[in-house]
Design a protein around this motif. Structure first.
Motif, PDB file in Angstrom:
ATOM      1  N   GLY A 115      -4.875  -2.001  -7.074  1.00 43.33           N
ATOM      2  CA  GLY A 115      -3.498  -1.704  -6.725  1.00 43.33           C
ATOM      3  C   GLY A 115      -3.171  -0.237  -6.903  1.00 43.33           C
ATOM      4  O   GLY A 115      -4.028   0.630  -6.740  1.00 43.33           O
ATOM      5  N   THR A 116      -1.926   0.019  -7.272  1.00 43.31           N
ATOM      6  CA  THR A 116      -1.429   1.377  -7.445  1.00 43.31           C
ATOM      7  C   THR A 116      -0.884   1.530  -8.853  1.00 43.31           C
ATOM      8  O   THR A 116      -0.135   0.684  -9.323  1.00 43.31           O
ATOM      9  N   LEU A 154       7.204   7.499  -4.009  1.00 48.95           N
ATOM     10  CA  LEU A 154       5.767   7.302  -3.859  1.00 48.95           C
ATOM     11  C   LEU A 154       5.249   7.829  -2.518  1.00 48.95           C
ATOM     12  O   LEU A 154       4.331   8.650  -2.499  1.00 48.95           O
ATOM     13  N   LYS A 182      10.914  -0.883  -9.208  1.00 50.86           N
ATOM     14  CA  LYS A 182       9.561  -1.260  -8.805  1.00 50.86           C
ATOM     15  C   LYS A 182       8.937  -0.191  -7.913  1.00 50.86           C
ATOM     16  O   LYS A 182       9.598   0.418  -7.075  1.00 50.86           O
ATOM     17  N   LEU A 183       7.653   0.047  -8.143  1.00 52.14           N
ATOM     18  CA  LEU A 183       6.915   1.122  -7.490  1.00 52.14           C
ATOM     19  C   LEU A 183       6.782   0.911  -5.988  1.00 52.14           C
ATOM     20  O   LEU A 183       6.896   1.857  -5.211  1.00 52.14           O
ATOM     21  N   SER A 184       6.557  -0.320  -5.555  1.00 49.28           N
ATOM     22  CA  SER A 184       6.312  -0.585  -4.132  1.00 49.28           C
ATOM     23  C   SER A 184       7.490  -0.203  -3.245  1.00 49.28           C
ATOM     24  O   SER A 184       7.304   0.081  -2.066  1.00 49.28           O
ATOM     25  N   HIS A 226       1.371  -3.190  -8.190  1.00 54.65           N
ATOM     26  CA  HIS A 226       1.887  -1.834  -8.332  1.00 54.65           C
ATOM     27  C   HIS A 226       2.475  -1.686  -9.731  1.00 54.65           C
ATOM     28  O   HIS A 226       3.286  -2.513 -10.159  1.00 54.65           O
ATOM     29  N   LYS A 239       3.991   1.283 -12.758  1.00 52.82           N
ATOM     30  CA  LYS A 239       4.348   2.645 -13.143  1.00 52.82           C
ATOM     31  C   LYS A 239       4.835   2.644 -14.575  1.00 52.82           C
ATOM     32  O   LYS A 239       5.411   1.671 -15.053  1.00 52.82           O
TER      33      LYS A 239
END
Length: 186
Positions: free
Chosen positions: A35-36, A135, A128-130, A20, A22
């Motif tokens: 992933g993202t 999101l 962190k994005l996760s 992940h 960003k």
């Protein structure tokens, strides 16, 4: 001070990334990602790039292979030779000839896009994005907008049953219609 919207991060060919990510910067991707990715700016996927996962950005130029979901608050531009499979949620969509599109394209209304832009502006790229609560809310707004559209039944366009095309005894449409309807209902 550097204008952050002018910074371009390049991931060169030969790099494989998984997870992940960003950023507040624009990205040019010439490699593979699983992933993202969330970018507050523009993302460019070059012809040799392969992306599998979710992509959230303000603008997207696609030339490579993409499989997954695209969430874009601006324009998605698909270049010749590009392959897309999945869902595309975007405010504007433009594609060149000779593209391989196996996707559902949804264009949210202006209010939905504005809500999403506000959420993206508040995203902290240092977390962190996760585990970022923004999101799932971003994705839910896009999906709720699409679900609302899919629930609406379109009115039936043709009220009368269609008339068969006149065919001669040999099975060929008669010269009067040439097998082509003029679109005028009688």
């Amino acid at each position: 001070m550097i204008d952050q919207s002018q910074v371009l991060i390049t991931l060169p060919d030969g790099v494989f990334m998984e997870g992940h990510f960003k950023t507040k910067h624009s990205m040019k991707i010439e490699s593979s990602i699983n992933g993202t990715l969330l970018s507050k700016q523009k993302v460019i996927l070059e012809a040799n790039s392969v992306f599998n996962g979710d992509l959230i950005c303000s603008e997207l130029v696609l030339s490579g292979k993409f499989s997954g979901n695209i969430f874009c608050t601006g324009k998605v531009q698909v270049k010749q030779g590009c392959q897309i499979s999945g869902r595309v949620y975007t405010y504007r969509f433009e594609n060149d000839e000779m593209t391989d599109l196996d996707c559902i394209i949804s264009v949210p209304d202006t209010n939905t896009i504005n809500k999403i832009k506000q959420i993206i502006e508040t995203i902290d790229v240092d977390k962190k994005l996760s585990s970022d609560p923004n999101l799932p809310s971003l994705i839910k707004i896009y999906e709720d907008n699409l679900a609302a559209k899919e629930k609406v039944k379109l009115p039936e366009l043709v009220k009368e049953p269609s008339k068969p095309i006149p065919v001669a005894a040999n099975g060929i449409p008669t010269a009067a219609t040439n097998g082509v309807s003029n679109g005028v209902a009688k």
